[in-house]
Write an enzyme that holds these catalytic residues in place. Structure first.
Site, PDB file in Angstrom:
ATOM      1  N   ASP A  23      34.155  11.074 -68.604  1.00 11.71           N
ATOM      2  CA  ASP A  23      33.333  11.413 -67.444  1.00 11.71           C
ATOM      3  C   ASP A  23      31.931  10.848 -67.650  1.00 11.71           C
ATOM      4  O   ASP A  23      31.592  10.406 -68.745  1.00 11.71           O
ATOM      5  CB  ASP A  23      33.323  12.917 -67.153  1.00 11.71           C
ATOM      6  CG  ASP A  23      32.607  13.752 -68.199  1.00 11.71           C
ATOM      7  OD1 ASP A  23      32.495  13.299 -69.363  1.00 11.71           O
ATOM      8  OD2 ASP A  23      32.154  14.855 -67.876  1.00 11.71           O
ATOM      9  N   TYR A  49      27.899  10.131 -68.220  1.00  4.49           N
ATOM     10  CA  TYR A  49      26.840  10.753 -69.000  1.00  4.49           C
ATOM     11  C   TYR A  49      26.156  11.802 -68.130  1.00  4.49           C
ATOM     12  O   TYR A  49      25.960  11.602 -66.936  1.00  4.49           O
ATOM     13  CB  TYR A  49      25.805   9.713 -69.429  1.00  4.49           C
ATOM     14  CG  TYR A  49      26.333   8.645 -70.360  1.00  4.49           C
ATOM     15  CD1 TYR A  49      26.877   8.982 -71.605  1.00  4.49           C
ATOM     16  CD2 TYR A  49      26.258   7.298 -70.027  1.00  4.49           C
ATOM     17  CE1 TYR A  49      27.339   8.013 -72.468  1.00  4.49           C
ATOM     18  CE2 TYR A  49      26.715   6.308 -70.898  1.00  4.49           C
ATOM     19  CZ  TYR A  49      27.258   6.673 -72.113  1.00  4.49           C
ATOM     20  OH  TYR A  49      27.715   5.705 -72.974  1.00  4.49           O
ATOM     21  N   PHE A  81      30.739   4.155 -70.521  1.00  2.44           N
ATOM     22  CA  PHE A  81      30.019   3.766 -71.740  1.00  2.44           C
ATOM     23  C   PHE A  81      28.684   3.070 -71.473  1.00  2.44           C
ATOM     24  O   PHE A  81      27.848   2.973 -72.363  1.00  2.44           O
ATOM     25  CB  PHE A  81      30.884   2.882 -72.659  1.00  2.44           C
ATOM     26  CG  PHE A  81      32.083   3.591 -73.214  1.00  2.44           C
ATOM     27  CD1 PHE A  81      31.957   4.492 -74.257  1.00  2.44           C
ATOM     28  CD2 PHE A  81      33.346   3.376 -72.668  1.00  2.44           C
ATOM     29  CE1 PHE A  81      33.060   5.160 -74.768  1.00  2.44           C
ATOM     30  CE2 PHE A  81      34.461   4.044 -73.174  1.00  2.44           C
ATOM     31  CZ  PHE A  81      34.319   4.933 -74.220  1.00  2.44           C
ATOM     32  N   HIS A 123      38.396   6.995 -80.640  1.00  2.00           N
ATOM     33  CA  HIS A 123      37.214   6.880 -79.785  1.00  2.00           C
ATOM     34  C   HIS A 123      36.026   6.351 -80.607  1.00  2.00           C
ATOM     35  O   HIS A 123      35.914   6.642 -81.799  1.00  2.00           O
ATOM     36  CB  HIS A 123      36.875   8.263 -79.221  1.00  2.00           C
ATOM     37  CG  HIS A 123      35.924   8.241 -78.077  1.00  2.00           C
ATOM     38  ND1 HIS A 123      34.552   8.179 -78.265  1.00  2.00           N
ATOM     39  CD2 HIS A 123      36.121   8.260 -76.737  1.00  2.00           C
ATOM     40  CE1 HIS A 123      33.960   8.166 -77.079  1.00  2.00           C
ATOM     41  NE2 HIS A 123      34.880   8.214 -76.138  1.00  2.00           N
TER      42      HIS A 123
END
Length: 230
Positions: free
Chosen positions: A72, A74, A85, A196
């Protein structure tokens, strides 16, 4: 800021065509209603209204070559701009993005500037779909829009790419992204998986995964132009 503008951002025509049934579905009506209620009560949502569909608009459906899936947006002020990202110009790099750049340096044997910008629009314009599974979030409240309906829309987007396109590279980083693998036809596309890039897991296999060179090698093999990652 008006509710109409916020809840009806424009989406690229190719994406609109493949997702038209989703936009008219009952869950999307409920999602719009929920977002409208939050806005009317003074809740701050990210990203800004016009950037909710930024990933789709910068990377048209028929131009997608790579999919990098985030969870989701920031949730801090000024960070989210609709690309997983990525952060806008002059915003400090988040830890996961720092680790992504570290892996690119190692994988491609390049040295990036210390003042590296975290805006990944350049990737998006080359065909890298930087897609968050959830497209909005309440300020300072991570995962606050989980299960509102966005996941159904973005799952449909992933499946449409799998069904209607060929030779796309799907980079699935972390358990959340890897749960989407069942939506992808591995016979038509390349699926690469790794932990991740978060500081909590990057050393468990994200570092050294070489996904960036593997992606470009696949494009050379399939007669496509490699991505300029740097």
């Amino acid at each position: 800021m008006t509710t109409k503008t916020t809840l009806n951002p424009q989406i690229e025509e190719g994406w609109k065509k493949v997702l038209i049934e989703e936009f008219s579905a009952e869950y999307m009506k409920e999602l719009k209603k929920k977002l409208a209620e939050e806005l009317e009560s003074g809740v701050i949502l990210y990203p800004p209204p016009k950037q909710i569909f930024n990933a789709f608009n910068l990377t048209p459906f028929d131009k997608v070559k790579v999919v990098i899936l985030g969870q989701d947006p920031y949730h801090g002020r000024g960070q989210a701009h609709g690309l997983s990202f990525s952060v806008p110009d002059s915003v400090n790099l988040p830890p996961s993005l720092i680790n992504i750049f570290k892996e690119i340096e190692s994988d491609l044997a390049v040295k990036q500037p210390k003042t590296k910008n975290g805006n990944l629009e350049g990737w998006a314009k080359q065909g890298v779909l930087l897609l968050n599974a959830i497209l909005t979030v309440r300020a300072n409240s991570p995962a606050s829009h989980r299960n509102l309906g966005w996941e159904k829309l973005t799952n449909a987007a992933i499946k449409a790419l799998s069904d209607k396109r060929e030779n796309i590279v799907f980079l699935l980083w972390g358990k959340f992204a890897q749960e989407k693998e069942n939506l992808i036809d591995g016979g038509k596309h390349l699926v690469l998986k790794a932990p991740h890039p978060s500081p909590f897991s990057a050393s468990s296999g994200f570092f050294g995964c070489k996904h960036f060179s593997k992606t470009n090698a696949y494009f050379l093999k399939t007669g496509q132009t490699p991505i300029g990652w740097v």
